[in-house]
Enzyme design. Structure first.
Site, short mmCIF file in Angstrom:
data_model
loop_
_atom_site.label_atom_id
_atom_site.label_comp_id
_atom_site.label_asym_id
_atom_site.label_seq_id
_atom_site.Cartn_x
_atom_site.Cartn_y
_atom_site.Cartn_z
N GLY A 195 0.81 -1.22 0.00
CA GLY A 195 0.00 0.00 0.00
C GLY A 195 0.84 1.26 0.00
O GLY A 195 2.07 1.22 0.09
N GLY A 202 2.62 3.58 1.52
CA GLY A 202 3.21 3.76 2.83
C GLY A 202 3.93 5.08 2.98
O GLY A 202 4.32 5.48 4.08
N LYS A 241 4.61 11.49 -3.49
CA LYS A 241 5.44 10.43 -2.92
C LYS A 241 6.41 11.07 -1.93
O LYS A 241 7.20 11.92 -2.31
CB LYS A 241 6.20 9.76 -4.07
CG LYS A 241 6.90 8.48 -3.74
CD LYS A 241 7.25 7.79 -5.06
CE LYS A 241 8.20 6.64 -4.89
NZ LYS A 241 8.55 6.04 -6.19
N ASP A 280 9.28 5.50 7.60
CA ASP A 280 9.01 6.86 8.09
C ASP A 280 8.08 7.65 7.16
O ASP A 280 7.74 8.80 7.45
CB ASP A 280 10.33 7.62 8.29
CG ASP A 280 11.13 7.77 7.01
OD1 ASP A 280 10.63 7.37 5.93
OD2 ASP A 280 12.27 8.28 7.09
N ARG A 291 3.71 13.22 -8.67
CA ARG A 291 3.77 12.29 -9.80
C ARG A 291 2.42 12.23 -10.51
O ARG A 291 1.38 12.26 -9.87
CB ARG A 291 4.16 10.92 -9.27
CG ARG A 291 4.20 9.82 -10.30
CD ARG A 291 4.95 8.63 -9.79
NE ARG A 291 4.14 7.82 -8.90
CZ ARG A 291 4.60 6.71 -8.29
NH1 ARG A 291 5.85 6.32 -8.46
NH2 ARG A 291 3.82 6.01 -7.51
N ARG A 337 -2.26 -1.23 -9.92
CA ARG A 337 -1.10 -2.11 -10.09
C ARG A 337 -1.58 -3.55 -10.10
O ARG A 337 -2.69 -3.84 -9.62
CB ARG A 337 -0.14 -1.94 -8.90
CG ARG A 337 0.22 -0.50 -8.60
CD ARG A 337 0.50 -0.31 -7.10
NE ARG A 337 0.66 1.12 -6.77
CZ ARG A 337 1.82 1.75 -6.73
NH1 ARG A 337 2.94 1.09 -6.94
NH2 ARG A 337 1.89 3.03 -6.45
N ASP A 342 3.85 -5.06 -7.38
CA ASP A 342 3.27 -3.77 -6.98
C ASP A 342 3.86 -2.63 -7.81
O ASP A 342 3.35 -1.50 -7.76
CB ASP A 342 3.51 -3.51 -5.48
CG ASP A 342 4.98 -3.61 -5.11
OD1 ASP A 342 5.58 -4.67 -5.35
OD2 ASP A 342 5.54 -2.63 -4.60
N ASP A 375 7.54 3.74 -10.73
CA ASP A 375 8.45 3.53 -9.61
C ASP A 375 9.91 3.38 -10.02
O ASP A 375 10.47 2.29 -10.03
CB ASP A 375 7.99 2.34 -8.74
CG ASP A 375 7.08 2.83 -7.62
OD1 ASP A 375 6.87 4.05 -7.52
OD2 ASP A 375 6.60 1.99 -6.85
#
Ligand code: AMP
Ligand code: MG
Length: 494
Positions: free
Chosen positions: A91, A93, A114, A126, A177, A184, A253, A263
């Site tokens: 997910g 994160g 992101k 974090d 982005r 996905r 993913d 990514d």
């Protein structure tokens, strides 16, 4: 200066239609958001006012610290196979979806941030991103776009004013982005793994409406959807191969339903041609090596197919048979794309009845193990058509095999009888002069990170914006790295 607030005309279908597929979530407040790079061309494409965006308010929005009117910010759920092992819950994160806008051509585009802070999917992380990798994703994505490869793109790179701890303290940053969607393979896996068949169906219908609207309403739409995703990925990976792109972390993913590259983490472009090329520091087994990408794509698509099986047929065996048939077509579809691309690279005219695979494979076999610069090879090839072979053969450690291949190639060109200038122009239109060479990317990132000098990255972006057009004074961007550079290692984690 007249000041008006940045305005977005959101139309948030994901938030509206897929309740239960995400968690409503906001970005962190950050001390000092500042725009380092703004993609004006893309902003215009999205109907955004560049001047309004290039402001304190714009920086706050693009860092996730402030939500613009109409945004419904959320963190998406997804799962994924990472290096072959299944993680049921990944997910967003360290990211949020800001919303969706319709661009000038009426296409729906996700705006996503992101590095915007922790979310319920952060696990131990974090939720933050740091400057170097954010700039890297910006540069490589823009390079891919200019090369003509389907890709998500960066709208902005924003520093947050925070210090983020990795191995050492780093400047915090956020990448804004833009993507055709963030669906996905792993999004399907998340719900399939929980046995939520109705949600998989709902997701598939949403994906069809968004990416394959012509299939909506058809009885066989889920099978046709699988076929469409397979077709897009086969075409995409063939393009990666032809520009020498190594994604580096082709986890499920990180594979889109839209067919866009997504990514950019430990990715890199090959200098010398090598099927085994691996740059990622964590890819010890070479699972995601350059030459392995087509096979991995098919493997990932099989994971997508598994999630769709319950939708394909009431009888499970019949469903599996249908899915398997589609998957088994992948190598052929991929090969057709690859061969068409390879023929164009060597200046042959497009042909329907293609039986050139052996001929083209002989070329790649001649390049293997020779430390041949992949990009320079194809740029120098036109010269060899006229018999001037030396600049080309100089690229090889041992040129025996290529010297054998070239006369066969010239024979093929003679058979086609194409005008030499026209052929040369056609070859130059598909073989880039400028790719994001690893040493130039590193140089630009280091200048930005350590000296806050955005000159080199700005120049690099300029160069990469017209990759097929040779320009004077840019020789340093067109050649292989100096002998003391490398072996090159890249790292995960934005
Ligand atoms: P990636 O390697 O970028 O494809 O990310 C894989 C997963 O790890 C995703 O679920 C990310 O959201 C999560 N992730 C990566 N870095 C962080 C981070 N710094 N904080 C929280 N989650 C992260
Ligand atoms: Mg990812």
């Amino acid at each position: 200066m007249t000041h008006h607030a940045p305005r977005f005309t959101f139309d948030n279908s994901y938030a509206r239609e897929l309740d239960g597929f995400y968690v409503p979530w906001e970005g962190d407040k950050v001390p000092e958001p500042r725009i380092l790079l703004l993609n004006a061309e893309l902003a215009q494409e999205l109907n955004l006012d560049v001047d309004a965006l290039d402001s304190d308010e714009g920086a706050a929005i693009l860092s996730g610290a402030a939500a613009p009117e109409g945004a419904e910010t959320l963190a998406q759920a997804y799962a994924g196979h990472q290096f072959g092992g299944f993680s049921p819950q990944l997910g967003d994160g360290r990211a949020i979806l800001l919303g969706e806008v319709l661009d000038r051509q009426g296409r729906r585009r996700d705006l996503h941030l992101k590095g915007s802070g922790r979310t319920p999917f952060s696990r131990g992380g974090d939720g933050k991103a740091v400057l170097g990798p954010v700039l890297r994703e910006f540069v490589i994505g823009e390079a891919m776009q200019a090369l003509g490869v389907p890709t998500t793109r960066a709208l902005a790179a924003v520093t947050t004013g925070e210090t983020i701890w990795r191995e050492t303290p780093k400047p915090g940053a956020v990448l804004a982005r833009v993507a055709a969607s963030h669906l996905r393979v792993g999004t399907f896996q998340f719900f399939a793994a929980r046995g939520e068949r109705d949600r998989v169906r709902q997701l598939a219908d949403y994906a069809i409406a968004r990416h394959d609207p012509e299939l909506a309403g058809r009885d066989d739409r889920y099978l046709a959807f699988l076929r469409a995703v397979i077709a897009r990925q086969a075409a995409l990976i063939a393009q990666w191969m032809h520009v020498g792109f190594v994604h580096g972390v082709m986890n499920t993913d990180n594979m889109t339903i839209s067919g866009e590259t997504i990514d950019y983490g430990p990715c890199a472009f090959i200098d010398s041609f090598d099927a085994k090329a691996v740059f990622s520091s964590i890819d010890h087994g070479g699972r995601y090596a350059y030459g392995n990408q087509p096979v991995i794509a098919q493997w990932n698509l099989a994971r997508l197919a598994e999630t769709l099986v319950p939708l394909l047929h009431d009888n499970q065996d019949a469903a599996i048979r249908l899915a398997t048939e589609e998957l088994e077509n992948f190598p052929e579809i991929y090969s057709a794309h690859w061969l068409a691309g390879a023929r164009a690279k060597i200046g042959l005219l497009p042909r329907e009845d293609d039986d050139d695979l052996g001929f083209v494979n002989a070329l790649y076999a001649a390049m293997a193990g020779q430390n041949v610069d992949f990009t320079l090879f194809f740029r120098r090839l036109p010269q060899a058509a006229e018999g001037d072979e030396t600049p080309l053969t100089d690229l090889f450690d041992d040129a025996t095999a290529i010297r054998e291949w070239l006369p066969h190639w010239r024979e093929r060109l003679a058979q086609e009888g194409r005008d030499p200038d026209e052929r040369k122009a056609a070859m130059e239109a598909v073989n880039p002069v400028y790719i994001p060479r690893n040493h130039k990317v590193e140089e630009a990132l280091t200048a930005a990170e350590t000296d806050a000098d955005m000159g080199p990255i700005t120049r690099l972006l300029e160069v990469l914006r017209a990759p097929y057009e040779e320009r004077e004074g840019l020789e340093e961007y067109a050649g292989p790295p100096p002998a003391d550079f490398g072996p090159y290692k890249t790292f995960c984690g934005t």
